[in-house]
Scaffold this motif. Structure first.
Motif, PDB file in Angstrom:
ATOM      1  N   MET A   1     -42.810 -23.559  11.910  1.00  0.00           N
ATOM      2  CA  MET A   1     -41.771 -23.836  10.924  1.00  0.00           C
ATOM      3  C   MET A   1     -41.216 -22.509  10.402  1.00  0.00           C
ATOM      4  SD  MET A   1     -43.239 -27.130   8.814  1.00  0.00           S
ATOM      5  CE  MET A   1     -44.134 -28.464   9.648  1.00  0.00           C
ATOM      6  N   TYR A   2     -40.317 -22.585   9.420  1.00  0.00           N
ATOM      7  CA  TYR A   2     -39.656 -21.392   8.907  1.00  0.00           C
ATOM      8  C   TYR A   2     -39.621 -21.424   7.379  1.00  0.00           C
ATOM      9  CZ  TYR A   2     -38.265 -21.171  13.761  1.00  0.00           C
ATOM     10  OH  TYR A   2     -38.297 -21.147  15.134  1.00  0.00           O
ATOM     11  N   HIS A   3     -39.649 -20.224   6.802  1.00  0.00           N
ATOM     12  CA  HIS A   3     -39.619 -20.086   5.341  1.00  0.00           C
ATOM     13  C   HIS A   3     -38.670 -18.960   4.990  1.00  0.00           C
ATOM     14  CE1 HIS A   3     -41.165 -20.057   1.195  1.00  0.00           C
ATOM     15  NE2 HIS A   3     -41.132 -18.732   1.280  1.00  0.00           N
ATOM     16  N   GLY A   4     -37.679 -19.261   4.149  1.00  0.00           N
ATOM     17  CA  GLY A   4     -36.735 -18.250   3.711  1.00  0.00           C
ATOM     18  C   GLY A   4     -37.190 -17.595   2.419  1.00  0.00           C
ATOM     19  N   THR A   5     -37.104 -16.274   2.362  1.00  0.00           N
ATOM     20  CA  THR A   5     -37.559 -15.552   1.181  1.00  0.00           C
ATOM     21  C   THR A   5     -36.820 -14.229   1.075  1.00  0.00           C
ATOM     22  OG1 THR A   5     -39.536 -14.829  -0.006  1.00  0.00           O
ATOM     23  CG2 THR A   5     -39.474 -14.384   2.358  1.00  0.00           C
ATOM     24  N   SER A   6     -37.120 -13.449   0.049  1.00  0.00           N
ATOM     25  CA  SER A   6     -36.505 -12.138  -0.123  1.00  0.00           C
ATOM     26  C   SER A   6     -37.347 -11.079   0.583  1.00  0.00           C
ATOM     27  CB  SER A   6     -36.398 -11.798  -1.609  1.00  0.00           C
ATOM     28  OG  SER A   6     -37.699 -11.647  -2.172  1.00  0.00           O
TER      29      SER A   6
ATOM     30  N   VAL B   1     -43.618 -19.373  10.657  1.00  0.00           N
ATOM     31  CA  VAL B   1     -44.958 -19.690  10.181  1.00  0.00           C
ATOM     32  C   VAL B   1     -45.598 -20.784  11.033  1.00  0.00           C
ATOM     33  CG1 VAL B   1     -44.481 -18.995   7.810  1.00  0.00           C
ATOM     34  CG2 VAL B   1     -44.062 -21.359   8.492  1.00  0.00           C
ATOM     35  N   SER B   2     -46.909 -20.736  11.092  1.00  0.00           N
ATOM     36  CA  SER B   2     -47.692 -21.773  11.751  1.00  0.00           C
ATOM     37  C   SER B   2     -48.287 -22.644  10.649  1.00  0.00           C
ATOM     38  CB  SER B   2     -48.802 -21.136  12.595  1.00  0.00           C
ATOM     39  OG  SER B   2     -49.607 -22.133  13.207  1.00  0.00           O
ATOM     40  N   VAL B   3     -48.006 -23.950  10.716  1.00  0.00           N
ATOM     41  CA  VAL B   3     -48.384 -24.862   9.638  1.00  0.00           C
ATOM     42  C   VAL B   3     -49.353 -25.925  10.135  1.00  0.00           C
ATOM     43  CG1 VAL B   3     -47.552 -26.491   7.901  1.00  0.00           C
ATOM     44  CG2 VAL B   3     -46.148 -24.521   8.527  1.00  0.00           C
ATOM     45  N   SER B   4     -50.507 -25.986   9.515  1.00  0.00           N
ATOM     46  CA  SER B   4     -51.456 -27.066   9.763  1.00  0.00           C
ATOM     47  C   SER B   4     -51.150 -28.165   8.756  1.00  0.00           C
ATOM     48  CB  SER B   4     -52.892 -26.554   9.596  1.00  0.00           C
ATOM     49  OG  SER B   4     -53.828 -27.582   9.814  1.00  0.00           O
ATOM     50  N   VAL B   5     -50.523 -29.258   9.203  1.00  0.00           N
ATOM     51  CA  VAL B   5     -49.934 -30.210   8.264  1.00  0.00           C
ATOM     52  C   VAL B   5     -50.958 -31.163   7.639  1.00  0.00           C
ATOM     53  CG1 VAL B   5     -47.655 -30.142   9.328  1.00  0.00           C
ATOM     54  CG2 VAL B   5     -49.350 -31.821  10.135  1.00  0.00           C
ATOM     55  N   GLY B   6     -52.127 -31.329   8.248  1.00  0.00           N
ATOM     56  CA  GLY B   6     -53.095 -32.270   7.701  1.00  0.00           C
ATOM     57  C   GLY B   6     -52.547 -33.688   7.713  1.00  0.00           C
ATOM     58  N   ARG B   7     -52.717 -34.396   6.611  1.00  0.00           N
ATOM     59  CA  ARG B   7     -52.219 -35.762   6.493  1.00  0.00           C
ATOM     60  C   ARG B   7     -50.820 -35.733   5.899  1.00  0.00           C
ATOM     61  NH1 ARG B   7     -54.415 -40.473   2.640  1.00  0.00           N
ATOM     62  NH2 ARG B   7     -53.560 -42.291   3.737  1.00  0.00           N
ATOM     63  N   VAL B   8     -49.863 -36.376   6.573  1.00  0.00           N
ATOM     64  CA  VAL B   8     -48.441 -36.256   6.226  1.00  0.00           C
ATOM     65  C   VAL B   8     -47.921 -37.536   5.555  1.00  0.00           C
ATOM     66  CG1 VAL B   8     -46.118 -35.833   7.115  1.00  0.00           C
ATOM     67  CG2 VAL B   8     -48.094 -34.703   8.166  1.00  0.00           C
ATOM     68  N   LYS B   9     -47.163 -37.350   4.462  1.00  0.00           N
ATOM     69  CA  LYS B   9     -46.498 -38.463   3.787  1.00  0.00           C
ATOM     70  C   LYS B   9     -44.994 -38.322   3.921  1.00  0.00           C
ATOM     71  CE  LYS B   9     -45.767 -42.085   1.311  1.00  0.00           C
ATOM     72  NZ  LYS B   9     -46.032 -43.430   1.907  1.00  0.00           N
ATOM     73  N   ARG B  10     -44.325 -39.351   4.373  1.00  0.00           N
ATOM     74  CA  ARG B  10     -42.866 -39.379   4.507  1.00  0.00           C
ATOM     75  C   ARG B  10     -42.234 -39.722   3.162  1.00  0.00           C
ATOM     76  NH1 ARG B  10     -39.303 -41.437   8.983  1.00  0.00           N
ATOM     77  NH2 ARG B  10     -37.435 -42.301   8.028  1.00  0.00           N
ATOM     78  N   ILE B  11     -41.361 -38.846   2.691  1.00  0.00           N
ATOM     79  CA  ILE B  11     -40.600 -39.083   1.457  1.00  0.00           C
ATOM     80  C   ILE B  11     -39.131 -39.139   1.866  1.00  0.00           C
ATOM     81  CG2 ILE B  11     -40.031 -38.251  -0.851  1.00  0.00           C
ATOM     82  CD1 ILE B  11     -42.973 -38.912  -0.587  1.00  0.00           C
TER      83      ILE B  11
END
Length: 219
Positions: free
Chosen positions: A33-38, A88-98
């Motif tokens: 995934m991706y993360h925008g920052t300064s 970034v590499s993301v370990s999502v675990g248990r996912v909830k759809r919102i």
């Protein structure tokens, strides 16, 4: 008839954690995934790991997206000369759809045992006018910087070197860990690679190796 397991050879896809933005993240998988920052925050994240945001449309957590266009809009008010997009590499675990405004678990999903909240693209939420998918990961330790997707030319080399130096270390709060001596991959997110001996040739093997052919039972 007796069968012998003599090894394996892995076939790798170009995008190891590939998943279209419209596809729901599968529980307990790892995704890019991706993360925008300064620029300033990027240095801090690379060396010290992510910190949990206290505000946001999904409550506390680390906000990321599989769509880099979403990350490119953050942080708000930051000029392109000061914006960095971290891969970034993301370990999502248990996912909830919102997928709607005023969802009953919009801010309390973690209290119900979920690790990541996922907003699908173009779901109609007023708080996501861009229509891009978004994810909120509750535990910062489940988000690890693995690359610099975009950065101003003046600091790109610096950030790349900083990330390489951090990855060569023994691990920090961002989840980076030492390299496995057998498969040469990194033991990420606190998970150690288990080394075994081949039943036939007794060679030391790791299940994350690209291939292993038993020297004893191979014809």
């Amino acid at each position: 008839m007796s069968l012998w397991f003599t090894g394996w050879e892995a076939t790798k896809h170009r995008r190891r954690h590939g998943l279209r933005a419209s596809q729901r993240p599968t529980d307990r998988k790892v995704y890019t995934m991706y993360h925008g920052t300064s620029v300033t925050s990027a240095r801090s994240i690379i060396t010290g790991g992510f910190q949990q945001s206290t505000q946001g449309m999904l409550g506390p957590g680390v906000y990321v997206s599989r769509d880099m266009k979403k990350a490119m809009a953050y942080p708000r008010g930051c000029s392109s000369a000061q914006r960095v997009i971290l891969e970034v590499s993301v370990s999502v675990g248990r996912v909830k759809r919102i997928n709607r405004d005023n969802h009953e678990l919009q801010y309390t999903w973690h209290d119900k045992g979920y690790d990541t909240a996922w907003v699908p693209p173009n779901c109609g939420m007023m708080s996501v006018p861009s229509g891009y998918e978004e994810d909120c990961v509750y535990d910062p330790k489940n988000v690890e910087v693995v690359g610099i997707a975009q950065a101003p030319n003046a600091v790109e080399d610096e950030l790349t070197r900083l990330l390489a130096e951090n990855q060569r270390g023994s691990g920090g709060s961002g989840g980076t860990a030492a390299e496995c001596p057998v498969c040469k991959n990194r033991n990420t997110h606190g998970s150690q690679h288990i080394l075994e001996q081949c039943w036939g040739c007794r060679a030391t093997i790791c299940v994350f190796m690209d291939k292993h052919f038993c020297a004893v039972h191979r014809k």
